[in-house]
Design a protein around this motif. Structure first.
Motif, PDB file in Angstrom:
ATOM      1  N   LEU A  33      28.242 -34.587 -44.610  1.00 57.64           N
ATOM      2  CA  LEU A  33      27.600 -35.752 -44.003  1.00 57.64           C
ATOM      3  C   LEU A  33      26.185 -35.906 -44.542  1.00 57.64           C
ATOM      4  O   LEU A  33      25.422 -34.928 -44.591  1.00 57.64           O
ATOM      5  CB  LEU A  33      27.550 -35.585 -42.481  1.00 57.64           C
ATOM      6  CG  LEU A  33      26.844 -36.694 -41.695  1.00 57.64           C
ATOM      7  CD1 LEU A  33      27.687 -37.959 -41.686  1.00 57.64           C
ATOM      8  CD2 LEU A  33      26.548 -36.226 -40.265  1.00 57.64           C
ATOM      9  N   LEU A  34      25.843 -37.117 -44.938  1.00 58.79           N
ATOM     10  CA  LEU A  34      24.454 -37.483 -45.254  1.00 58.79           C
ATOM     11  C   LEU A  34      24.092 -38.652 -44.349  1.00 58.79           C
ATOM     12  O   LEU A  34      24.707 -39.715 -44.428  1.00 58.79           O
ATOM     13  CB  LEU A  34      24.311 -37.876 -46.720  1.00 58.79           C
ATOM     14  CG  LEU A  34      22.948 -38.447 -47.133  1.00 58.79           C
ATOM     15  CD1 LEU A  34      21.855 -37.393 -46.967  1.00 58.79           C
ATOM     16  CD2 LEU A  34      22.991 -38.960 -48.566  1.00 58.79           C
TER      17      LEU A  34
ATOM     18  N   CYS B 183      23.011 -45.791 -48.324  1.00 52.98           N
ATOM     19  CA  CYS B 183      22.055 -45.100 -47.448  1.00 52.98           C
ATOM     20  C   CYS B 183      22.644 -43.876 -46.758  1.00 52.98           C
ATOM     21  O   CYS B 183      21.906 -42.951 -46.410  1.00 52.98           O
ATOM     22  CB  CYS B 183      21.519 -46.063 -46.374  1.00 52.98           C
ATOM     23  SG  CYS B 183      20.499 -47.389 -47.038  1.00 52.98           S
ATOM     24  N   ALA B 184      23.948 -43.867 -46.505  1.00 55.43           N
ATOM     25  CA  ALA B 184      24.567 -42.774 -45.758  1.00 55.43           C
ATOM     26  C   ALA B 184      25.993 -42.570 -46.255  1.00 55.43           C
ATOM     27  O   ALA B 184      26.645 -43.528 -46.693  1.00 55.43           O
ATOM     28  CB  ALA B 184      24.567 -43.070 -44.263  1.00 55.43           C
ATOM     29  N   THR B 185      26.449 -41.317 -46.191  1.00 56.11           N
ATOM     30  CA  THR B 185      27.801 -41.006 -46.680  1.00 56.11           C
ATOM     31  C   THR B 185      28.487 -39.988 -45.775  1.00 56.11           C
ATOM     32  O   THR B 185      27.842 -39.179 -45.111  1.00 56.11           O
ATOM     33  CB  THR B 185      27.776 -40.421 -48.110  1.00 56.11           C
ATOM     34  OG1 THR B 185      27.074 -39.179 -48.105  1.00 56.11           O
ATOM     35  CG2 THR B 185      27.125 -41.374 -49.094  1.00 56.11           C
ATOM     36  N   LEU B 186      29.798 -40.064 -45.777  1.00 54.45           N
ATOM     37  CA  LEU B 186      30.667 -39.029 -45.211  1.00 54.45           C
ATOM     38  C   LEU B 186      31.760 -38.798 -46.242  1.00 54.45           C
ATOM     39  O   LEU B 186      32.414 -39.750 -46.672  1.00 54.45           O
ATOM     40  CB  LEU B 186      31.277 -39.481 -43.886  1.00 54.45           C
ATOM     41  CG  LEU B 186      32.314 -38.537 -43.262  1.00 54.45           C
ATOM     42  CD1 LEU B 186      31.625 -37.293 -42.714  1.00 54.45           C
ATOM     43  CD2 LEU B 186      33.104 -39.229 -42.157  1.00 54.45           C
ATOM     44  N   VAL B 187      31.960 -37.552 -46.655  1.00 53.65           N
ATOM     45  CA  VAL B 187      32.929 -37.242 -47.700  1.00 53.65           C
ATOM     46  C   VAL B 187      33.853 -36.138 -47.206  1.00 53.65           C
ATOM     47  O   VAL B 187      33.391 -35.098 -46.731  1.00 53.65           O
ATOM     48  CB  VAL B 187      32.231 -36.805 -49.004  1.00 53.65           C
ATOM     49  CG1 VAL B 187      33.265 -36.481 -50.079  1.00 53.65           C
ATOM     50  CG2 VAL B 187      31.287 -37.896 -49.498  1.00 53.65           C
ATOM     51  N   ALA B 188      35.157 -36.377 -47.303  1.00 54.69           N
ATOM     52  CA  ALA B 188      36.168 -35.387 -46.913  1.00 54.69           C
ATOM     53  C   ALA B 188      36.965 -34.989 -48.150  1.00 54.69           C
ATOM     54  O   ALA B 188      37.355 -35.846 -48.952  1.00 54.69           O
ATOM     55  CB  ALA B 188      37.094 -35.947 -45.834  1.00 54.69           C
TER      56      ALA B 188
ATOM     57  N   GLN C   1      32.445 -34.288 -33.395  1.00 54.45           N
ATOM     58  CA  GLN C   1      33.830 -34.549 -33.000  1.00 54.45           C
ATOM     59  C   GLN C   1      34.532 -35.441 -34.015  1.00 54.45           C
ATOM     60  O   GLN C   1      35.681 -35.185 -34.401  1.00 54.45           O
ATOM     61  CB  GLN C   1      33.861 -35.200 -31.616  1.00 54.45           C
ATOM     62  CG  GLN C   1      35.269 -35.511 -31.113  1.00 54.45           C
ATOM     63  CD  GLN C   1      35.259 -36.263 -29.795  1.00 54.45           C
ATOM     64  OE1 GLN C   1      34.238 -36.826 -29.403  1.00 54.45           O
ATOM     65  NE2 GLN C   1      36.379 -36.283 -29.109  1.00 54.45           N
ATOM     66  N   THR C   2      33.850 -36.473 -34.477  1.00 55.44           N
ATOM     67  CA  THR C   2      34.437 -37.371 -35.478  1.00 55.44           C
ATOM     68  C   THR C   2      34.636 -36.658 -36.799  1.00 55.44           C
ATOM     69  O   THR C   2      35.635 -36.867 -37.497  1.00 55.44           O
ATOM     70  CB  THR C   2      33.538 -38.600 -35.671  1.00 55.44           C
ATOM     71  OG1 THR C   2      33.410 -39.291 -34.428  1.00 55.44           O
ATOM     72  CG2 THR C   2      34.112 -39.550 -36.710  1.00 55.44           C
ATOM     73  N   ARG C   3      33.721 -35.769 -37.143  1.00 51.99           N
ATOM     74  CA  ARG C   3      33.856 -35.034 -38.401  1.00 51.99           C
ATOM     75  C   ARG C   3      35.023 -34.058 -38.347  1.00 51.99           C
ATOM     76  O   ARG C   3      35.715 -33.841 -39.352  1.00 51.99           O
ATOM     77  CB  ARG C   3      32.546 -34.315 -38.731  1.00 51.99           C
ATOM     78  CG  ARG C   3      31.376 -35.301 -38.838  1.00 51.99           C
ATOM     79  CD  ARG C   3      30.154 -34.769 -39.492  1.00 51.99           C
ATOM     80  NE  ARG C   3      29.680 -33.480 -39.117  1.00 51.99           N
ATOM     81  CZ  ARG C   3      28.675 -33.239 -38.265  1.00 51.99           C
ATOM     82  NH1 ARG C   3      28.085 -34.252 -37.619  1.00 51.99           N
ATOM     83  NH2 ARG C   3      28.245 -32.014 -38.052  1.00 51.99           N
TER      84      ARG C   3
END
Length: 456
Positions: free
Chosen positions: A226-227, A273-278, A303-305
């Motif tokens: 997460l960023l 501006c923001a990232t989520l990487v799986a 929880q979402t992650r």
């Protein structure tokens, strides 16, 4: 698009591995990103000594974020108050080296609950990461629906398209891409869901160098990253080195770990501006990524992650199943071919006739457009093939190149420039030796296929 042992190979040559934050474009492949020495400010990090749970290293924001008075270093988790010390002691007998364990806890007199993770880094001690717990949300119905959708997909394309929709609904990012790697490590945006006003990235390709090997190995270990905001001010660890090892703290599994400045600039150049990487791991390798981009700061709670990681596991399992099915179908085609040849030999006593009387049976399983048999100084062909002299030249080249095993290439002209004239009908070649004698091969051909690749 950028996303402990294996990293030790890099650490063995520190002069060739620039410290975190000191890399440039010429050496960023070797930047020690797992030794960041700082975190993102939406959480706090503590390194505690296991035998007495005394804090020996902490992020500079820890006391403020945890609403504690005075210095936090040198105090035990018991002294901090709350139930974190009790929960940590219960976990000391667990194997915490590869997968962090989550706890919901309280620290000090603060009424708000915290989401925490604990793991053992290389170098000793116990890393505790803490951040504000999000509101309780029941995601069970969403997860069940998502898993049913994933299980019902019958093709890789439809699976990835559904995955992009699922992650966009779950996490609410402006853009979600399923990013797939090829054999050489280059990436392709295989599916995409986005806000209508955003430029489409679907089909864009990115060079393997965009994600250094160190980052790829970390994606394999730390499955969700997460960023929150590219403009964040990194929070340093105090002291800078772990008092337990005398070395920079190994932050390979830290969710709060700072991102490489080069990666941050990469995202800024894209306006992200923001990232989520799986991570998507199939057969122990990094098959691809689910990359979520937002064009303003965005924080998603733990929880979402966790749900993101669960869905990534389900996607990886389904990808493996679909790829395995495709391989089994190819195997079935081969067995049908074997049966066809056995029947032809039983009837006619001639296996060559079994190949060339009905060549479609032999060509179709491999998607080939032509084939040739070089045997006893004779040449037999079917479909679109090079000329006889060119086939003999190819046989001589295979004698020089092959070691008696199967040979395959998708680019004969690159492998053998002297055979470039064959490329229009034989850019792809699969050659199987049929005896121990030189020059005896069964060869399949595919023609040159020109395509346009859009590099992002």
């Amino acid at each position: 698009m950028t996303a402990a042992s294996p990293l030790a190979q890099v650490d063995a040559h520190p002069s060739a591995s620039p410290p975190f934050g000191q890399a440039d474009l010429s050496n960023c492949e070797r930047e020690q990103i797992h030794l960041a020495g700082s975190i993102q400010p939406h959480g706090a990090l503590l390194l505690v000594r296991e035998q007495d749970l005394v804090v020996v290293q902490a992020s500079a924001n820890a006391a403020d974020l945890l609403a504690l008075d005075g210095e936090i270093l040198g105090r035990s988790l018991d002294d901090l108050g709350g139930n974190l010390a009790t929960l940590a002691r219960r976990l000391l007998g667990e194997d915490l080296t590869d997968i962090p364990v989550a706890v919901r806890c309280r620290v000090g007199t603060r009424a708000e609950e915290l989401d925490g993770t604990l793991h053992r880094p290389a170098g000793g001690g116990l890393i505790v990461e803490l951040e504000s717990a999000g509101p309780a949300v029941d995601l069970s119905a969403f997860v069940c629906d998502a898993l049913r959708t994933i299980s019902a997909t019958t093709s890789l394309r439809s699976l990835c398209e559904e995955a992009a929709k699922i992650y966009r609904e779950l996490a609410g990012y402006d853009r979600v891409m399923v990013y797939r790697f090829d054999e050489e490590g280059h990436g392709e945006v295989f599916s995409e869901e986005r806000e209508p006003h955003l430029e489409a990235f679907l089909g864009n390709r990115y060079p393997a160098s965009d994600i250094p090997q160190i980052a790829r190995r970390l994606y394999e270990r730390n499955r969700v990253r997460l960023l929150v905001d590219v403009e964040y001010e990194p929070v340093p660890l105090t002291p800078a080195r772990s008092p337990l090892s005398g070395e920079p703290l190994d932050m390979s599994l830290c969710a709060l770990r700072s991102m490489s400045p080069i990666h941050i600039q990469y995202l800024k150049n894209m306006g992200v501006c923001a990232t989520l990487v799986a991570s998507l791991l199939v057969g122990g390798r990094l098959w691809g990524l689910v990359a979520c981009h937002h064009y303003g700061p965005r924080h998603v709670h733990y929880q979402t992650r966790v749900v993101s990681e669960l869905l990534a596991e389900a996607l990886s399992t389904r990808i493996a199943a679909l790829e395995s099915f495709a391989q089994s179908q190819a195997g079935l085609s081969v067995r049908r071919l074997e049966q066809h040849m056995i029947e032809a030999i039983a009837i006619d006593g001639d296996w060559e006739a079994a190949l060339f009387d009905n060549p479609g049976v032999v060509l179709q399983p491999l998607g080939a457009t032509g084939m040739a048999l070089l045997r006893d100084d004779q040449v037999a062909t079917a479909g679109e093939v090079p000329g006889t002299r060119q086939l003999r030249d190819l046989g001589h080249w295979l004698d020089e190149r092959c070691d008696g095993s199967l040979f395959a290439t998708a680019s004969l002209g690159r492998e053998a420039p002297r055979l470039a004239s064959l490329v229009p009908v034989a850019a792809g070649v699969l050659a199987a030796p049929i005896s121990g004698c030189r020059g005896e091969y069964l060869i399949w051909f595919r023609p040159e296929r020109v395509r346009t690749v859009t590099w992002g």
